[in-house]
Enzyme design. Sequence first.
Site, PDB file in Angstrom:
ATOM      1  N   GLU A 146      -6.966  21.921  44.639  1.00  0.00           N
ATOM      2  CA  GLU A 146      -7.307  20.622  45.163  1.00  0.00           C
ATOM      3  C   GLU A 146      -7.675  20.711  46.685  1.00  0.00           C
ATOM      4  O   GLU A 146      -7.048  21.119  47.257  1.00  0.00           O
ATOM      5  CB  GLU A 146      -5.616  19.711  44.910  1.00  0.00           C
ATOM      6  CG  GLU A 146      -6.114  18.245  45.516  1.00  0.00           C
ATOM      7  CD  GLU A 146      -4.841  17.580  45.784  1.00  0.00           C
ATOM      8  OE1 GLU A 146      -4.886  16.510  46.240  1.00  0.00           O
ATOM      9  OE2 GLU A 146      -3.707  17.996  45.507  1.00  0.00           O
TER      10      GLU A 146
ATOM     11  N   ASP B 276       4.519  24.273  58.822  1.00  0.00           N
ATOM     12  CA  ASP B 276       4.105  23.257  59.601  1.00  0.00           C
ATOM     13  C   ASP B 276       5.066  23.315  60.789  1.00  0.00           C
ATOM     14  O   ASP B 276       6.107  22.689  60.802  1.00  0.00           O
ATOM     15  CB  ASP B 276       3.967  21.966  59.054  1.00  0.00           C
ATOM     16  CG  ASP B 276       3.406  20.967  60.117  1.00  0.00           C
ATOM     17  OD1 ASP B 276       2.963  21.047  61.150  1.00  0.00           O
ATOM     18  OD2 ASP B 276       3.233  19.631  59.520  1.00  0.00           O
TER      19      ASP B 276
ATOM     20  N   ASP C  21       5.695  21.066  64.678  1.00  0.00           N
ATOM     21  CA  ASP C  21       5.101  20.005  65.278  1.00  0.00           C
ATOM     22  C   ASP C  21       5.922  19.868  66.681  1.00  0.00           C
ATOM     23  O   ASP C  21       6.967  19.769  66.465  1.00  0.00           O
ATOM     24  CB  ASP C  21       5.343  18.808  64.245  1.00  0.00           C
ATOM     25  CG  ASP C  21       4.391  17.574  64.736  1.00  0.00           C
ATOM     26  OD1 ASP C  21       4.388  17.267  66.080  1.00  0.00           O
ATOM     27  OD2 ASP C  21       3.840  17.037  63.977  1.00  0.00           O
TER      28      ASP C  21
END
Length: 419
Positions: free
Chosen positions: A44, A109, A111
């Site tokens: 995807e 991830d 951040d």
Amino acid sequence: MARFEPAALPDLLPVFYRRLFPHGAYGRWLGYGGVVKNYFQLREFSFTLRDDVYVRFQSFGSPQELERELQKTNPYKIDIGAVYSHRPNQHNTVHLGAFQPQEKELVFDIDMTDYDDVRTCCSSADICSKCWTLMTIAVRIIDRALVEDLGMKHRLWVYSGRRGVHCWVCDDAVRKWSPALRAATVEYLTVVKGGAETVKKVNLSEPIHPFIRRSISVVEKYFETYALEGQDILGSPENWDKVLALIPEEHREALQAEFPKKRNSVQRWDLLKGRMERTRKAAATGKGTACYADWEVMLQFCFPRLDINVSKGVGHLLKSPFSVHPKTGRISVPLDLQKLDQFDPFAVPTISSLCHELDAAAADEEQEDGAETEPKRRARDYKRTSLAPYVRLFEHFVEDMERARRGEMLRRSDLQGDF
């Protein structure tokens, strides 16, 4: 560096996707050598278009088809999702429940906004060279653990383009992991626990796990410059009260009385650390209890903070390497771990600066020789810009994976030949 204006993106993106995006290496990366049939076709992709139009479940028959679509739609952002049981662009035609994510890289991830309770220089989306050290520490700690503790080989670390970093672990076996295995890995790599209302987020007890000891040795290299000088965490009563709130009561009062007599954060930290080290020495000879409050403070202020949901879900989307950040214009470039301490997020090329460099190179070339064909020139356009070292880094990563894959196939054929 040419100033980036978000309003210029519709003009700049067609140039970027036509002349700068590393389509070849990108297709080789996500094709994984074509070992698994239709692997690329089942992946995807998600595009964010102009005016925040969000298009999910895109899939393509080949990297060339993806390249054509990128050059046609010029997305503001590309996200990569899972490899599914059926082609994502046909998910509406598949029986409900049959369309399922099968595989994906293990991703992390990190951040900067998750550190807002411990950084004083910036908050929310803002970053500066002082707090960027937190990202350096995070990459050092997580990458060491992935390789040495968990035996992973193929890790691609990428700057997000604004205020964080992403990691893609691409090992064949890891891509097949279940959400439970992914969650367990994040749990292993998580030390800072608790939300905004939790004051003390790190609690250590003996025996201290080797992962903690190794992480402390990484933090120690940066702690004085980052936390004591840069953030000045013991510089004023207001600041040091936050640190003392993490210290056991039996030590807090004495430190509270001594801190005002010291000149700066470094001296106050030496006092605190010395006190904790004495408890550990005494405990080693059977007297009293060892206290690791100095380690707990170091970890609470500097240890990586991971988003478990991003890593756990096989179907979770993550921004693609070489995507353009629509707010900063910076490119999501791979990080060179050999030069990690020198990485400067503010020096990362923006789409504006790259297009400017292309124009300058074209002007030079016109004076020299205008005979070269368009496709040939385009194939090496990026080499004349500051994107070149990042593309080379990405190509080396893909080549290393391909080399390892060939080695593994040879090993298997040798084993079969032995029987």
